[in-house]
Design a protein around this motif. Sequence first.
Motif, PDB file in Angstrom:
ATOM      1  N   PRO A  45      17.784  27.399   9.045  1.00  0.00           N
ATOM      2  CA  PRO A  45      17.169  28.430   8.192  1.00  0.00           C
ATOM      3  C   PRO A  45      15.756  28.078   7.739  1.00  0.00           C
ATOM      4  CG  PRO A  45      19.444  28.050   7.538  1.00  0.00           C
ATOM      5  CD  PRO A  45      19.108  26.984   8.519  1.00  0.00           C
ATOM      6  N   ILE A  46      15.520  26.799   7.437  1.00  0.00           N
ATOM      7  CA  ILE A  46      14.175  26.381   7.011  1.00  0.00           C
ATOM      8  C   ILE A  46      13.181  26.524   8.152  1.00  0.00           C
ATOM      9  CG2 ILE A  46      12.801  24.436   6.198  1.00  0.00           C
ATOM     10  CD1 ILE A  46      15.251  23.439   4.700  1.00  0.00           C
ATOM     11  N   ILE A  47      13.576  26.113   9.372  1.00  0.00           N
ATOM     12  CA  ILE A  47      12.673  26.203  10.518  1.00  0.00           C
ATOM     13  C   ILE A  47      12.360  27.664  10.842  1.00  0.00           C
ATOM     14  CG2 ILE A  47      12.478  25.753  12.990  1.00  0.00           C
ATOM     15  CD1 ILE A  47      14.037  23.195  12.566  1.00  0.00           C
ATOM     16  N   ILE A  48      13.375  28.529  10.785  1.00  0.00           N
ATOM     17  CA  ILE A  48      13.145  29.953  11.062  1.00  0.00           C
ATOM     18  C   ILE A  48      12.181  30.552  10.028  1.00  0.00           C
ATOM     19  CG2 ILE A  48      14.247  32.204  11.144  1.00  0.00           C
ATOM     20  CD1 ILE A  48      16.730  30.843  12.287  1.00  0.00           C
ATOM     21  N   TRP A  49      12.400  30.229   8.757  1.00  0.00           N
ATOM     22  CA  TRP A  49      11.495  30.723   7.713  1.00  0.00           C
ATOM     23  C   TRP A  49      10.080  30.196   7.907  1.00  0.00           C
ATOM     24  CZ3 TRP A  49       8.927  27.706   4.028  1.00  0.00           C
ATOM     25  CH2 TRP A  49       8.240  28.436   3.048  1.00  0.00           C
ATOM     26  N   GLU A  50       9.983  28.929   8.282  1.00  0.00           N
ATOM     27  CA  GLU A  50       8.667  28.319   8.487  1.00  0.00           C
ATOM     28  C   GLU A  50       7.915  28.992   9.628  1.00  0.00           C
ATOM     29  OE1 GLU A  50       7.762  24.406  10.860  1.00  0.00           O
ATOM     30  OE2 GLU A  50       8.475  23.878   8.859  1.00  0.00           O
ATOM     31  N   ARG A  51       8.602  29.265  10.745  1.00  0.00           N
ATOM     32  CA  ARG A  51       7.943  29.883  11.892  1.00  0.00           C
ATOM     33  C   ARG A  51       7.516  31.325  11.596  1.00  0.00           C
ATOM     34  NH1 ARG A  51      11.942  27.780  16.805  1.00  0.00           N
ATOM     35  NH2 ARG A  51      11.190  25.603  16.840  1.00  0.00           N
ATOM     36  N   LYS A  52       8.319  32.036  10.812  1.00  0.00           N
ATOM     37  CA  LYS A  52       7.981  33.421  10.505  1.00  0.00           C
ATOM     38  C   LYS A  52       6.868  33.528   9.467  1.00  0.00           C
ATOM     39  CE  LYS A  52      12.502  35.466  11.569  1.00  0.00           C
ATOM     40  NZ  LYS A  52      13.668  36.217  11.009  1.00  0.00           N
TER      41      LYS A  52
END
Length: 292
Positions: free
Chosen positions: A85-92
């Motif tokens: 979830p953190i990586i997805i939020w970071e990329r978006k």
Amino acid sequence: MIQNAADEDLRMGVYYVKLEEGGACCPAETPSTSGCCGGGGGGGGWWWFLWWWAKLVLVVLFVGVLGVVFFKWVGPFFMDKEIIPIIIWERKTFSTVILGLIVVGSLTIFPSFLLPSTPSMWIAGMTFGYGYGFLLIIGGMAIGVSIPYFVGSLFYHRIHVWLERYPKRASIVKLAGEGSCFNQFRAVALIRISPFPYVIYNYCAVATDVKYLPYLLGTLVGIVPEIFVALYTGILIKTLANASHDGRSLSAPQIVLNAIGFSITVIVTILITLYAKRRIKELQMQEELLLQ
């Protein structure tokens, strides 16, 4: 006959008196395998040598098994719940350029507030890999360790008084401020590699009268092992996260290679740390001999 026997007893008595005065427990000409004559030292040395290697093999096996368990079960579960979830939020939310600025900015500011910088290094590894990640970290850390050095100079006397309260710790820090520029550089590098608190030394260094250039260069060299461990960890987290996000598990060769890489990283880090601690102790002993 009686006179000859008396002379012989007298010579034997003198002989044993000399042996007792020399601290020996058996004649030098007589070979012996007992421990008091030093014959047993070789066997004890071999047993110690074999036991040391046996412990090293056990540690390697334990770390390898721990790595396999982590990559097979613990890692994917943790990735699904926290990391992905953190990586997805970071990329978006952030572009690559913005992430680079965040990494450099955090590495510049965090040391001044006694905050750990390792998570920022993980992000550098996940986003930029070894090459650009290393350059970003080195650039940010060069500024991040310089700010506390110059800020600490404003509180020189207070820091010096604080160090006097902890003479054992202070003796390690004071090594960096003695000798030539090369000796200062070497001492700073060893302190950075050792388990001495990283963020605390940023402020304490100035109280030891270490010059800025040896302090900066020694710091940048001493943190290289930590940087590569953090970059490797970040890349490993990204690999596990991608595999978990795609709904697939790592293949057996990938698990084995990652476990081997993880084990080597841990062992090399431990060995480097032990070497740094031993060298610091040697420098302390040399300093104590010079003061006597």
